[in-house]
Design a protein around this motif. Structure first.
Motif, short mmCIF file in Angstrom:
data_model
loop_
_atom_site.label_atom_id
_atom_site.label_comp_id
_atom_site.label_asym_id
_atom_site.label_seq_id
_atom_site.Cartn_x
_atom_site.Cartn_y
_atom_site.Cartn_z
N THR A 281 -7.35 1.29 -6.63
CA THR A 281 -6.20 2.09 -7.03
C THR A 281 -5.46 1.47 -8.19
O THR A 281 -4.92 2.19 -9.03
N TYR B 113 -7.08 3.12 4.41
CA TYR B 113 -7.30 1.82 5.04
C TYR B 113 -7.36 1.95 6.56
O TYR B 113 -8.23 1.37 7.21
N LEU C 83 0.84 -1.20 0.00
CA LEU C 83 0.00 0.00 0.00
C LEU C 83 0.88 1.24 0.00
O LEU C 83 1.86 1.32 0.74
N LYS D 176 -1.23 7.06 0.63
CA LYS D 176 -2.65 7.42 0.56
C LYS D 176 -3.54 6.21 0.86
O LYS D 176 -4.51 6.31 1.61
N GLN D 177 -3.20 5.06 0.29
CA GLN D 177 -3.96 3.83 0.54
C GLN D 177 -3.89 3.44 2.02
O GLN D 177 -4.89 3.02 2.60
N THR D 178 -2.72 3.57 2.61
CA THR D 178 -2.55 3.22 4.01
C THR D 178 -3.40 4.12 4.91
O THR D 178 -4.04 3.65 5.85
N ILE E 211 -9.52 -1.67 -1.76
CA ILE E 211 -8.65 -0.50 -1.88
C ILE E 211 -7.56 -0.75 -2.91
O ILE E 211 -7.29 0.09 -3.76
N THR E 212 -6.93 -1.92 -2.86
CA THR E 212 -5.87 -2.20 -3.83
C THR E 212 -6.44 -2.34 -5.24
O THR E 212 -5.82 -1.88 -6.19
#
Length: 108
Positions: free
Chosen positions: A103, A23, A15, A18-20, A99-100
């Motif tokens: 993106t 999440y 991640l 931003k993803q982290t 999320i993954t």
């Protein structure tokens, strides 16, 4: 071999920042389901959906995690309503996949 960062993230399913952040906020709001209670037990003192968003008078208030996190969680759960009833362990697993995938689809 010299890799650009985005290729490393795709290849190893890591991640990005931003993803982290997203999440982490989703896990927090799902686990604690922040609601405004009365300070004593009533029928209304239960977990609710959607989570009430605090009023913000400034744009800085909207960017704070308390304002942004509730809006993010409500929008995410509205798009994926099956996540509402999941326990935290299943929620984390499915949210991470979503999320993954989101993106990765945006990067292509």
């Amino acid at each position: 071999m010299d890799y650009p960062t985005c290729l490393i993230y795709k290849e190893f399913d890591v991640l990005n920042i931003k993803q982290t952040y997203i999440y982490t906020l989703l896990k927090y709001y799902h686990k604690y389901n922040i609601y405004y209670d009365h300070g004593y037990r009533t029928r209304r003192n239960t977990k609710t959906h959607p989570i009430f968003e605090p009023k913000c008078n400034t744009e800085a208030g909207l960017r704070h995690s308390s304002g942004f996190g509730t809006r993010l969680y409500n929008n995410f759960v509205n798009k994926h309503p099956n996540l509402i009833s999941m326990n935290i362990k299943l929620f984390k697993k499915h949210a991470l996949k979503l999320i993954t995938n989101m993106t990765n689809n945006n990067n292509n």
